[in-house]
Structure formats: C-alpha cells, structure tokens
Design a protein around this motif. Structure first.
Motif, mmCIF file in Angstrom:
data_model
loop_
_atom_site.group_PDB
_atom_site.id
_atom_site.type_symbol
_atom_site.label_atom_id
_atom_site.label_comp_id
_atom_site.label_asym_id
_atom_site.label_seq_id
_atom_site.Cartn_x
_atom_site.Cartn_y
_atom_site.Cartn_z
ATOM 1 N N SER A 128 0.825 -1.212 0.000
ATOM 2 C CA SER A 128 0.000 0.000 0.000
ATOM 3 C C SER A 128 0.857 1.259 0.000
ATOM 4 C CB SER A 128 -0.929 0.012 1.218
ATOM 5 O OG SER A 128 -1.869 -1.020 1.141
ATOM 6 N N ILE A 129 1.896 1.246 0.812
ATOM 7 C CA ILE A 129 2.771 2.414 0.869
ATOM 8 C C ILE A 129 3.458 2.632 -0.475
ATOM 9 C CG2 ILE A 129 4.886 3.318 1.912
ATOM 10 C CD1 ILE A 129 4.002 2.051 4.547
ATOM 11 N N PHE A 130 3.877 1.540 -1.132
ATOM 12 C CA PHE A 130 4.541 1.659 -2.431
ATOM 13 C C PHE A 130 3.574 2.185 -3.495
ATOM 14 C CE2 PHE A 130 8.225 -0.593 -0.911
ATOM 15 C CZ PHE A 130 9.239 -0.193 -1.761
ATOM 16 N N ILE A 131 2.376 1.583 -3.571
ATOM 17 C CA ILE A 131 1.440 1.977 -4.625
ATOM 18 C C ILE A 131 0.941 3.401 -4.413
ATOM 19 C CG2 ILE A 131 -0.852 1.544 -5.588
ATOM 20 C CD1 ILE A 131 -0.368 -1.399 -5.351
ATOM 21 N N LYS A 132 0.521 3.717 -3.204
ATOM 22 C CA LYS A 132 -0.041 5.041 -2.961
ATOM 23 C C LYS A 132 1.050 6.108 -2.936
ATOM 24 C CE LYS A 132 -3.950 3.124 -2.927
ATOM 25 N NZ LYS A 132 -4.750 3.198 -4.175
ATOM 26 N N GLY A 133 2.260 5.720 -2.539
ATOM 27 C CA GLY A 133 3.368 6.657 -2.665
ATOM 28 C C GLY A 133 3.669 6.963 -4.119
ATOM 29 N N SER A 134 3.553 5.934 -4.958
ATOM 30 C CA SER A 134 3.840 6.129 -6.380
ATOM 31 C C SER A 134 2.824 7.034 -7.056
ATOM 32 C CB SER A 134 3.911 4.778 -7.104
ATOM 33 O OG SER A 134 2.643 4.165 -7.154
ATOM 34 N N VAL A 135 1.555 7.024 -6.598
ATOM 35 C CA VAL A 135 0.563 7.886 -7.236
ATOM 36 C C VAL A 135 0.621 9.317 -6.715
ATOM 37 C CG1 VAL A 135 -1.002 5.986 -7.735
ATOM 38 C CG2 VAL A 135 -1.306 7.278 -5.633
ATOM 39 N N ARG A 357 -5.929 8.047 19.412
ATOM 40 C CA ARG A 357 -4.600 8.667 19.381
ATOM 41 C C ARG A 357 -3.636 7.827 18.537
ATOM 42 N NH1 ARG A 357 -3.455 8.610 24.592
ATOM 43 N NH2 ARG A 357 -4.699 10.477 24.979
ATOM 44 N N VAL A 358 -3.675 6.516 18.710
ATOM 45 C CA VAL A 358 -2.821 5.619 17.917
ATOM 46 C C VAL A 358 -3.219 5.683 16.441
ATOM 47 C CG1 VAL A 358 -2.241 3.197 17.483
ATOM 48 C CG2 VAL A 358 -2.309 4.069 19.826
ATOM 49 N N ALA A 359 -4.526 5.736 16.168
ATOM 50 C CA ALA A 359 -5.005 5.799 14.790
ATOM 51 C C ALA A 359 -4.450 7.027 14.079
ATOM 52 C CB ALA A 359 -6.536 5.820 14.767
ATOM 53 N N ARG A 360 -4.514 8.167 14.738
ATOM 54 C CA ARG A 360 -4.021 9.397 14.097
ATOM 55 C C ARG A 360 -2.497 9.393 13.966
ATOM 56 N NH1 ARG A 360 -8.597 12.761 17.350
ATOM 57 N NH2 ARG A 360 -10.125 12.784 15.661
ATOM 58 N N GLY A 361 -1.819 8.882 14.976
ATOM 59 C CA GLY A 361 -0.363 8.809 14.905
ATOM 60 C C GLY A 361 0.117 7.873 13.817
ATOM 61 N N SER A 362 -0.547 6.736 13.656
ATOM 62 C CA SER A 362 -0.132 5.788 12.623
ATOM 63 C C SER A 362 -0.417 6.336 11.225
ATOM 64 C CB SER A 362 -0.832 4.433 12.821
ATOM 65 O OG SER A 362 -2.236 4.562 12.765
ATOM 66 N N SER A 363 -1.466 7.157 11.077
ATOM 67 C CA SER A 363 -1.726 7.800 9.786
ATOM 68 C C SER A 363 -0.544 8.664 9.373
ATOM 69 C CB SER A 363 -3.002 8.646 9.846
ATOM 70 O OG SER A 363 -4.151 7.850 10.026
ATOM 71 N N TRP A 364 0.008 9.399 10.330
ATOM 72 C CA TRP A 364 1.183 10.224 10.037
ATOM 73 C C TRP A 364 2.398 9.357 9.694
ATOM 74 C CZ3 TRP A 364 1.868 15.153 8.962
ATOM 75 C CH2 TRP A 364 0.856 16.062 9.282
ATOM 76 N N PHE A 365 2.606 8.296 10.454
ATOM 77 C CA PHE A 365 3.776 7.444 10.228
ATOM 78 C C PHE A 365 3.758 6.837 8.822
ATOM 79 C CE2 PHE A 365 5.734 3.222 10.311
ATOM 80 C CZ PHE A 365 7.026 3.548 10.705
ATOM 81 N N PHE A 366 2.621 6.221 8.454
ATOM 82 C CA PHE A 366 2.540 5.575 7.147
ATOM 83 C C PHE A 366 2.491 6.608 6.021
ATOM 84 C CE2 PHE A 366 0.585 2.172 9.854
ATOM 85 C CZ PHE A 366 1.623 1.277 9.715
ATOM 86 N N GLY A 367 1.898 7.762 6.286
ATOM 87 C CA GLY A 367 1.854 8.810 5.275
ATOM 88 C C GLY A 367 3.238 9.328 4.925
ATOM 89 N N GLY A 369 5.897 7.591 5.038
ATOM 90 C CA GLY A 369 6.487 6.542 4.202
ATOM 91 C C GLY A 369 6.073 6.682 2.747
ATOM 92 N N MET A 370 4.801 7.043 2.514
ATOM 93 C CA MET A 370 4.332 7.249 1.147
ATOM 94 C C MET A 370 5.080 8.393 0.461
ATOM 95 S SD MET A 370 0.212 6.761 1.446
ATOM 96 C CE MET A 370 -0.510 5.208 1.985
ATOM 97 N N ILE A 371 5.346 9.458 1.208
ATOM 98 C CA ILE A 371 6.077 10.585 0.640
ATOM 99 C C ILE A 371 7.473 10.135 0.202
ATOM 100 C CG2 ILE A 371 7.109 12.834 1.144
ATOM 101 C CD1 ILE A 371 4.760 13.353 3.037
ATOM 102 N N GLY A 372 8.130 9.313 1.027
ATOM 103 C CA GLY A 372 9.453 8.805 0.680
ATOM 104 C C GLY A 372 9.434 7.993 -0.607
ATOM 105 N N ILE A 373 8.419 7.145 -0.776
ATOM 106 C CA ILE A 373 8.303 6.344 -1.994
ATOM 107 C C ILE A 373 8.080 7.245 -3.207
ATOM 108 C CG2 ILE A 373 6.921 4.612 -3.190
ATOM 109 C CD1 ILE A 373 8.717 3.507 -0.974
#
Length: 576
Positions: A128-135, A357-367, A369-373
């Motif tokens: 997911s991180i690879f595909i959504k980062g690529s778009v 709180r975990v839900a919002r924090g994990s959104s930032w973490f994975f997001g 990662g998408m920027i890096g991809i």
C-alpha cells in the motif's frame, strides 16, 4: 496560463478541504465511527467514495500516457474495472458485509488464523505504501511543472497536506472530500472536453490527424490476454483489496453493499470515455511526444485550452483525486494497525481515547512513508511501470486467497500462506531475477496473466483435492462460532446514545457535502467571469453543481433526530 489565478484556486480549495478535515476532528468517538462511519454510511456516498478511492492523478498520467500513445485501448483497459465491480456487487460485497468484520484483516484473522493475518498485514502495508506513494509522484510532477515549483519540495508539501485531514477526521473526512474531489474533477473535465474538440477542429479534425489503429479496442502490448487477465485482477482488487472492502463494511446492510459496487461499476462504464479523450485529442495536435514525456499529455492539453483559473481547478481535482486514493489507503492501513495490531496484539484493554490517538499517529507514520516512496518513483521508470508491476506481482497472491475464503470452508491458513508465498516468489522471479539471469522478460500481458492466474490455479487445485478428501478446515469452524458471537455482542453493546451519535455524524456529513458543493459552484461562477473561452460551459456546470447540492441537503433533513432519542440529562449539538 495565468499562474497567479491558478495558484489562488489551488490554495483556496486546499484550505477548504483542510477545513473539512478539521470539522470532523470531534466526530470519531471510537474505532467503528472513526474507521467505518458507524456502519451507517449512505450507499451512494460509499459508492462515490469508492470510485474516487480507485482514482488518482495516475489515472491521468498513466492511462493518459497509454491513451496518447495507443488510443482507445486505454478505455478498454479501464472497462475491466467496470466488469470487476459488477462481479463484486453480485457475489463479493454482500459477503464482506456478512462477515461483520471492521477490516479485511480482522476477517483474515478470524477465518484463516493469526499467523496469516500477521504475514498479510506486513505485506499489505508495504504494498500500500509503495502503490499510494507512487501515485503521489505524478500529481506533484503536474503541479510542479504547471506552477514552476521545485519537484521535491512540491512532493513533500502536497504529501504532508494529504496526511493532515485523514489523520484528523477519519473515514467521514475522507469520504466527504472524496465527493468534493469527484465534483471538482468532473467539472474540470466536462469543461476541458468541449474546449479540446474545439481546438482540434471537431470530431472530423480529430479523426483525420490520428493513426488508423487509434480506435482499436486492443493495441500495442495491451493484448486480449492482458485485458482478460486484468478482468480477473480487478475482480480480485475491487472485491478484495482492503481499502475497497472498507466501503462494503461501512454501510448498513448487504443490499447497500451491493449498491456501492453497482454505482462504482456504472461510473467506470462512463467515465473512462470522458477522461481519456483529451490526451487522445492532444495526439492529433502534437504527435511528437516520446518516452516519459507522454505522461505529460494530459497536462499539456489542459495548459493549451483551459482559461485562467480552470487549469488550477483541474490540477486541484487531479491532486485531490490522488489524495482520495492515498487517504483511503492511509485510513485502512491505520485501521489495520490500530484495530488488529495495537488493540489485537499489543494492548487489548486500550480505551477509545488511546485507540484514536494511535489511529491518528499511525496515519502520520505511514503517510510519511508514502512521501518517501513518491520521491523514488522517477528512478523506477515512471508511474506506469511502478503501478502495473506492483499490481502484477502482489495482486493475485494477496487478494485471491481471502476472497476464496469467503466461499470455501476447506481453505486453511497453512495453504493460504503456501499459495501466497509461491505466487509472490514466482512473480518476483520473472520480474527481477529472470531478466538478469536468463535474459528473459515476460510481456506486460503475460506478467499479469501469471501474476493473477497462478494463485487461482493453486487455490482451485487445493479446493478439488480437499473436497475429494472430505476436508473441512478447523479454522472455518472457529470462524463460524466467532461470527455468531460477534453478532450477539454487537446487539448487546449498541446503546441508544451510540445510535444517536451515528445519526448525528451522518447528518452532519451530509450537510458538509451540501455546503462543499455550493462552495464549488460559487467558485465556478467566479472563474467563468475570467474565462475568454468556455465561460458559458463553466457557468452551466456551476449551476448543475449548485442544484446537485440539494440532494445531500435533503438527505440530511430526512435523518430525523427526535427529542425522545436523546439520553436523559445530556444535550448534544447536532451540528457539532
């Protein structure tokens, strides 16, 4: 192009969308409301959101590149998504709703076991991180080239903005902005299409300047084998991808889940024709683009024919369609991490406040990662190569087994891991090692056929063998017991206050959608005054959107909140 007006349009719409995310900051009281809209999302909202979640600037860049080079086959390929959605509506969407699971990962744990869930969560998150980062890359490239901004800062800035309102507002924030993005993008394309035909000299001028095979249903490397494989792939993807499944589980019934998929199918029957004609027309105007430059065909036709401000509107639609796709993935990946890893494995007794709180924090973490991809896409050969390759490698092995488990009582967790492992290994061998070691590379069509076909053949072979042996998976018996217990618990846990909160959230969401449509109409009215060409069509579309705002407004009025439903001693502001 008047870059000042276009920039203002982008900034204004971006601020408006961020404001929408902030409006929903206080509506998610628990995981079900944050990630599933209280399982009471209206089906037409879910269907439009599903459509936009599948959509991105990659549609304009990747499929626009194919449309420019090969013509109608870009539409043919996208029609496979319509077929996939029809099959999903008939057989898969209601099955997902019937499971009672909040996420696809939850179903996988209950039906196939914890070990399978852990493996799938890891791979799904990575893919997911690879595909959504690529778009994210193509829209950053479009905005960068259009407004003369540096690509890397543009990618980072757009990515950070994309994450913000998902992390704050949850599923309803994503879905409301999905609807706004659908309207903005549709408005921009409906304005672009007649202006493009006018520039090329109408239909006759268009047809006389394109290759003879431009309207063939199949063309180039996109053969009948590729298209058939893509049909099977999209049945698996639309029917089994975790981001899609969330739309089927967040509505109120199996019937509504079917309607979500039917609406998606209808939109993908019509929209590819409208979306793909502009880059096809640009082929007639400028046939000289080659290589990765063909990815700019859509942008070039926009810059050529759109009046001031409307290029900014088009770029806004492209960007937010990409953010719709990426934000849905973020919401689901975050849901899986929060519900199935943090709550399921790390902290079963977590409070709702901790989980949000975990839900919002994990959104930032994975997001992030998408920027890096997204920053690495140019080195990987462009958006077409990245998206189609990742889909071919991972689609069948990851999506087919859980879908099979919806129907089969014989599939075991161990078999699932073997099927996924063999499929991924074979696909990676032909994609990475075979060209290096054997100087052999599969065609695009064969890559997709092997990627999707092999897991299905392995699943069918096991199913026939298990049926012959009379085997029923132990996991299936446990799953049936768990599903029935979950239904009983759900009936016991739901309270009058919870029902009221769900109604309030849904009514509020409808009102925000109505306001967003009215805002978009007003923006089009203003932009029509700057247009030297296309003013009439811009004004007309603005009127249509303004009238359309009455639909969600009336739907909000139909959600009645009686005084007898309010908990004693508690006053709730229906508008939050």
């Amino acid at each position: 192009m008047n870059s000042t007006i276009d920039t203002i349009v982008i900034v204004v719409f971006s601020a408006f969308v961020l404001g929408i995310g902030m409006l929903f900051a206080r509506t998610g009281r628990n995981l079900k409301s944050f990630f599933a809209g209280g399982e009471a999302v209206p089906w037409f909202i879910g269907g439009l959101s599903l459509f936009m979640s599948f959509f991105s600037a990659g549609t304009f860049v990747a499929w626009g590149s194919i449309a420019y080079k090969h013509g109608w086959v870009a539409i043919t390929i996208q029609w496979t998504m319509c077929i996939g959605a029809l099959i999903t509506a008939l057989y898969l969407a209601p099955r997902w709703k019937r499971t009672g699971a909040l996420t696809a990962a939850e179903f996988i744990r209950e039906r196939l076991g914890l070990q399978v869930q852990k493996v799938y969560i890891f791979i799904f998150t990575l893919v997911s991180i690879f595909i959504k980062g690529s778009v994210l890359y193509p829209v950053a490239r479009l905005v960068s080239a259009s407004l003369d901004l540096p690509l890397i800062p543009c990618t980072i800035g757009l990515g950070l903005f994309m994450i913000t309102y998902t992390a704050v507002g949850g599923l309803w924030a994503v879905m409301v902005t999905d609807i706004l993005q659908f309207v903005v993008l549709s408005a921009a394309v409906f304005i672009l299409l007649p202006l493009s035909f006018d520039r090329v000299g109408g239909w006759d001028g268009f047809v006389s300047h394109v290759p003879d095979d431009f309207f063939n249903l199949l063309n180039g490397e996109y053969t009948i084998g590729f298209v058939l494989a893509f049909v099977i792939y999209h049945i698996c993807y639309i029917g089994g991808n975790w981001t899609m499944v969330q739309r089927y589980t967040s509505v109120d019934s199996e019937k509504s889940a079917r309607k979500v998929a039917y609406l998606f199918a209808g939109l993908y029957l019509i929209s590819p024709v409208i979306w793909m004609f502009p880059p096809m027309i640009y082929k007639a105007l400028n046939p000289a683009l080659t290589g990765l430059d063909t990815e700019n065909a859509y942008l070039m036709i926009c810059k050529l024919v759109l009046p001031p401000g409307l290029l900014g509107l088009m770029l806004t639609g492209m960007y937010f369609s990409t953010s719709a796709s990426a934000n849905t993935a973020l919401n689901v990946v975050s849901a899986v991490f929060t519900n199935d890893i943090y709550k399921g494995l790390m902290n079963p007794g977590a409070t709702n406040r901790q989980l949000i709180r975990v839900a919002r924090g994990s959104s930032w973490f994975f997001g992030l990662g998408m920027i890096g991809i997204a920053l690495l896409v140019p080195a990987a050969g462009g958006i077409v190569e990245v998206v189609l390759s990742i889909s071919a490698i991972s689609g069948g092995p990851l999506l087919a087994p859980p879908i099979w488990a919806l129907f089969s009582r014989r599939l075991t967790g161990k078999t699932t891991l073997w099927v996924s492992g063999i499929g991924l290994s074979v696909n990676l061998f032909f994609k990475v090692l075979s060209p290096l070691l054997l100087d052999f590379k599969l065609s695009r069509g064969m890559e997709t056929i092997v990627g999707v076909g092999l897991p299905l053949l392995l699943l069918l072979a096991y199913e026939l063998w298990a049926r012959y042996r009379g085997i029923t998976a132990d996991e299936y018996g446990n799953y049936v017991i768990s599903r029935e217990q979950k239904r009983v618990n759900a009936l016991q846990e739901i309270s009058q206050e919870e029902v009221l909160e769900i109604k309030l959230q849904n009514r509020f969401g409808m009102k925000v959608i109505a306001g967003a449509l009215a805002f978009t109409a007003i923006m089009l009215f203003i932009l029509s005054s700057f247009a030297e060409s296309g003013a009439a069509v811009t004004l007309t579309i603005g009127v249509v959107i303004l009238i359309s705002a009455l639909i969600p407004f009336r739907a909000a009025q139909k959600i009645k909140i009686g005084s007898e439903e309010r908990p004693a001693g508690k006053v709730i502001n229906s508008d939050h």
